[in-house]
Design an enzyme around this catalytic site. Structure first.
Site, PDB file in Angstrom:
ATOM      1  N   SER A 193       0.869  -1.190   0.000  1.00  0.00           N
ATOM      2  CA  SER A 193       0.000   0.000   0.000  1.00  0.00           C
ATOM      3  C   SER A 193       0.896   1.227   0.000  1.00  0.00           C
ATOM      4  CB  SER A 193      -0.902   0.027   1.240  1.00  0.00           C
ATOM      5  OG  SER A 193      -0.171   0.434   2.386  1.00  0.00           O
ATOM      6  N   TYR A 195       0.704   3.511   2.269  1.00  0.00           N
ATOM      7  CA  TYR A 195       1.142   3.602   3.670  1.00  0.00           C
ATOM      8  C   TYR A 195       2.377   2.728   3.897  1.00  0.00           C
ATOM      9  CZ  TYR A 195       1.675   1.527   8.222  1.00  0.00           C
ATOM     10  OH  TYR A 195       2.241   1.000   9.348  1.00  0.00           O
ATOM     11  N   LYS A 199       6.629   3.463   4.868  1.00  0.00           N
ATOM     12  CA  LYS A 199       7.448   2.858   5.931  1.00  0.00           C
ATOM     13  C   LYS A 199       8.777   2.341   5.359  1.00  0.00           C
ATOM     14  CE  LYS A 199       5.464   2.349   9.650  1.00  0.00           C
ATOM     15  NZ  LYS A 199       5.162   3.244  10.805  1.00  0.00           N
TER      16      LYS A 199
HETATM   17  N1  USQ Z   1      -8.504  -8.219   6.246  1.00  0.00           N
HETATM   18  C1  USQ Z   1      -9.637  -8.959   5.986  1.00  0.00           C
HETATM   19  N2  USQ Z   1     -10.823  -8.496   6.446  1.00  0.00           N
HETATM   20  C2  USQ Z   1     -10.937  -7.337   7.147  1.00  0.00           C
HETATM   21  C3  USQ Z   1      -9.784  -6.583   7.424  1.00  0.00           C
HETATM   22  C4  USQ Z   1      -8.579  -7.053   6.950  1.00  0.00           C
HETATM   23  O1  USQ Z   1      -9.579 -10.025   5.370  1.00  0.00           O
HETATM   24  O2  USQ Z   1     -12.066  -6.990   7.525  1.00  0.00           O
HETATM   25  C5  USQ Z   1      -7.186  -8.711   5.797  1.00  0.00           C
HETATM   26  C6  USQ Z   1      -6.409  -7.719   4.965  1.00  0.00           C
HETATM   27  O3  USQ Z   1      -6.782  -7.813   3.603  1.00  0.00           O
HETATM   28  C7  USQ Z   1      -4.975  -8.113   5.255  1.00  0.00           C
HETATM   29  C8  USQ Z   1      -5.017  -8.612   6.690  1.00  0.00           C
HETATM   30  O4  USQ Z   1      -6.386  -8.885   6.967  1.00  0.00           O
HETATM   31  O5  USQ Z   1      -4.600  -9.187   4.436  1.00  0.00           O
HETATM   32  C9  USQ Z   1      -4.521  -7.604   7.719  1.00  0.00           C
HETATM   33  O6  USQ Z   1      -5.233  -6.398   7.550  1.00  0.00           O
HETATM   34  P1  USQ Z   1      -5.252  -5.246   8.655  1.00  0.00           P
HETATM   35  O7  USQ Z   1      -6.218  -4.202   8.187  1.00  0.00           O
HETATM   36  O8  USQ Z   1      -5.433  -5.816  10.002  1.00  0.00           O
HETATM   37  O9  USQ Z   1      -3.737  -4.728   8.623  1.00  0.00           O
HETATM   38  P2  USQ Z   1      -2.917  -3.833   7.588  1.00  0.00           P
HETATM   39  O10 USQ Z   1      -3.762  -3.063   6.650  1.00  0.00           O
HETATM   40  O11 USQ Z   1      -1.864  -4.692   6.996  1.00  0.00           O
HETATM   41  O12 USQ Z   1      -2.250  -2.774   8.553  1.00  0.00           O
HETATM   42  C10 USQ Z   1      -2.106  -2.964   9.965  1.00  0.00           C
HETATM   43  C11 USQ Z   1      -1.892  -1.621  10.623  1.00  0.00           C
HETATM   44  C12 USQ Z   1      -0.569  -1.043  10.162  1.00  0.00           C
HETATM   45  C13 USQ Z   1       0.546  -2.037  10.402  1.00  0.00           C
HETATM   46  C14 USQ Z   1       0.224  -3.352   9.721  1.00  0.00           C
HETATM   47  C15 USQ Z   1       1.242  -4.428   9.987  1.00  0.00           C
HETATM   48  O13 USQ Z   1      -2.958  -0.723  10.312  1.00  0.00           O
HETATM   49  O14 USQ Z   1      -0.318   0.193  10.832  1.00  0.00           O
HETATM   50  O15 USQ Z   1       1.749  -1.537   9.874  1.00  0.00           O
HETATM   51  O16 USQ Z   1      -1.033  -3.837  10.225  1.00  0.00           O
HETATM   52  S1  USQ Z   1       1.387  -5.564   8.639  1.00  0.00           S
HETATM   53  O17 USQ Z   1       0.054  -6.055   8.306  1.00  0.00           O
HETATM   54  O18 USQ Z   1       2.250  -6.638   9.061  1.00  0.00           O
HETATM   55  O19 USQ Z   1       1.932  -4.849   7.526  1.00  0.00           O
END
Ligand code: USQ
Length: 408
Positions: A193, A195, A199
């Site tokens: 993304s 965002y 990072k």
């Molecule tokens: N997901 C679903 N359903 C939902 C929400 C999310 O299937 O209702 C999936 C997303 O598509 C993704 C995963 O769950 O594959 C994680 O999503 P997330 O919204 O929990 O996390 P992400 O957008 O990746 O971002 C969050 C934080 C961010 C941090 C990151 C760590 O908002 O600040 O840097 O987690 S990481 O995911 O390891 O990059």
């Protein structure tokens, strides 16, 4: 007394970090521009419960503990605001005595726009994400370069910097052999993304500062965090009732989002289950990430602070405790919710994001454990504890903000 500065002290992780260190006798200064709260209002995404201002929370903390968290409300994209924390021109928005606490020995940098969907609403939100995140990081780097090269920068990075490569993910660095010669490089990054891309750029900026000016930096590649209650917000009962009093003070709770923009998946799923909104599994649900409890974020930053990086070192840790696919999280939430009497359904919906839905994922995450972190794992009991807290605020949960479908 060691002095720490927390950039982004009003946020989901910043405020618990402030309480954690204040509780342990550190002199703590926090700064925030209320970006997250203002964005929640602007985008009308709600929160699980209202959160009093940073100043109000610092006052409550002082009343309940006798300890002081100095507060500055200010925008760190302004270089002079950042530099004031190092040259003594600081203007506290709230403090007991208002005297300059001196140059911080450690800076915790959380002052970033943290949401992947936010960064992809449209070009305007992409620009806000890029300018905020890079300017704050750059202002910090130059302030430390100009005033205090021994200050340890602890920067919250993200596991999302690595993407989902077909090889094991090392902790920051990888040894590469090419045409008979060997060298060590930052692990290849392929963020998913805007965002996450900021990072990667933050890491690159700080790596430049480490090479040029011998700065000392720890970059914590964190996975999605879950949880609400931190021990300092009120779960420990070892101080003759004072903490019980704290736990009753809702004013000390951290910001909790369950909406599509600012909510992270475990927190979202619990809120969804409590209002019997089907769990939104994006696509096939094989997306695997590394997760950690909010209490482990605190332990990790503490261990990193206690054993700092050396001058001229960019130290990288993968800050996760275990991995789960979205399907596994949905099944666990379903199981726990059912036991608690909720009619939890799981729904696979079209993935609004562009990401691999079935992939190899094998990150290394030993470094922080070796520093002494004791993991809390996501068990059915831990999830049930989150249910019990979230259900207290069930009437506040707005179904209209759970899924809007910000597309990549
Ligand atoms: N997901 C679903 N359903 C939902 C929400 C999310 O299937 O209702 C999936 C997303 O598509 C993704 C995963 O769950 O594959 C994680 O999503 P997330 O919204 O929990 O996390 P992400 O957008 O990746 O971002 C969050 C934080 C961010 C941090 C990151 C760590 O908002 O600040 O840097 O987690 S990481 O995911 O390891 O990059």
């Amino acid at each position: 007394m060691s002095h720490i500065l927390i950039l982004g002290g009003d946020g989901y992780l910043g405020w618990p970090t402030a309480m954690y260190f204040s509780d342990r006798g550190y002199e703590v200064t926090v700064v925030d521009n209320y970006f997250r709260r203002n964005a929640c209002v602007e985008l009308d995404v709600g929160m699980l419960y209202p959160v009093t201002s940073l100043i109000e929370r610092a006052k409550t903390w002082h009343e309940l503990t006798g300890k002081e968290i100095k507060v500055v409300i200010g925008d760190l994209t302004e270089p002079e605001v950042m530099r004031s924390f190092f040259d003594g021109r600081i203007q506290y928005s709230w403090a007991v005595d208002g005297n300059f606490s001196g140059i911080p020995e450690t800076v915790f940098h959380y002052a970033e726009q943290p949401s992947a969907p936010y960064s992809l609403i449209n070009y305007k939100y992409a620009n806000i994400t890029i300018t905020n995140n890079l300017l704050v990081t750059n202002n910090l780097m130059f302030a430390v370069r100009d005033f205090s090269r021994d200050t340890h920068i602890i920067k919250l990075g993200t596991m999302g910097e690595y993407g989902t490569p077909k090889i094991d993910i090392e902790e920051g660095w990888i040894d590469i052999e090419h045409k008979g010669k060997k060298d060590r490089f930052l692990f290849p990054r392929q963020a998913g993304s805007i965002y996450h891309t900021t990072k990667v750029m933050d890491t690159d900026l700080l790596w430049f500062g480490v090479r040029m000016w011998d700065l000392r930096v720890t970059d914590l590649m964190q996975g999605p965090v879950y949880g609400i209650e931190t021990e300092d917000g009120g779960q420990r009962a070892d101080d003759g009732g004072r903490r019980t009093e704290r736990s009753e003070s809702r004013h000390l709770r951290t910001i909790f989002n369950y909406d599509e923009i600012f909510g992270t998946i475990v927190n979202r799923f619990v809120a969804q289950a409590v209002v019997e909104y089907p769990l939104t599994v994006y696509g096939k649900g094989g997306q695997t990430r590394g997760y950690l409890n909010i209490n482990d974020t605190l332990q990790c930053v503490h261990m990193a602070e206690q054993k700092p990086a050396a001058n001229g070192e960019l130290r990288v840790f993968n800050q996760i405790m275990e991995t789960f696919s979205v399907n596994e999280l949905a099944e666990m939430t379903h199981r726990v919710g059912r036991k608690l009497g909720y009619d939890v359904q799981i729904e696979h919906i079209e993935n609004p994001r562009k990401e691999a839905e079935e992939h190899y994922y094998n990150p290394t995450y030993q470094g922080l454990i070796e520093l002494g972190v004791k993991p809390h794992y996501l068990t059915d009991d831990v999830l049930a504890g989150m249910f019990r807290l979230v259900e207290q605020y069930r009437d506040n949960i707005r179904k209209d903000v759970i899924f809007r479908g910000v597309k990549w």
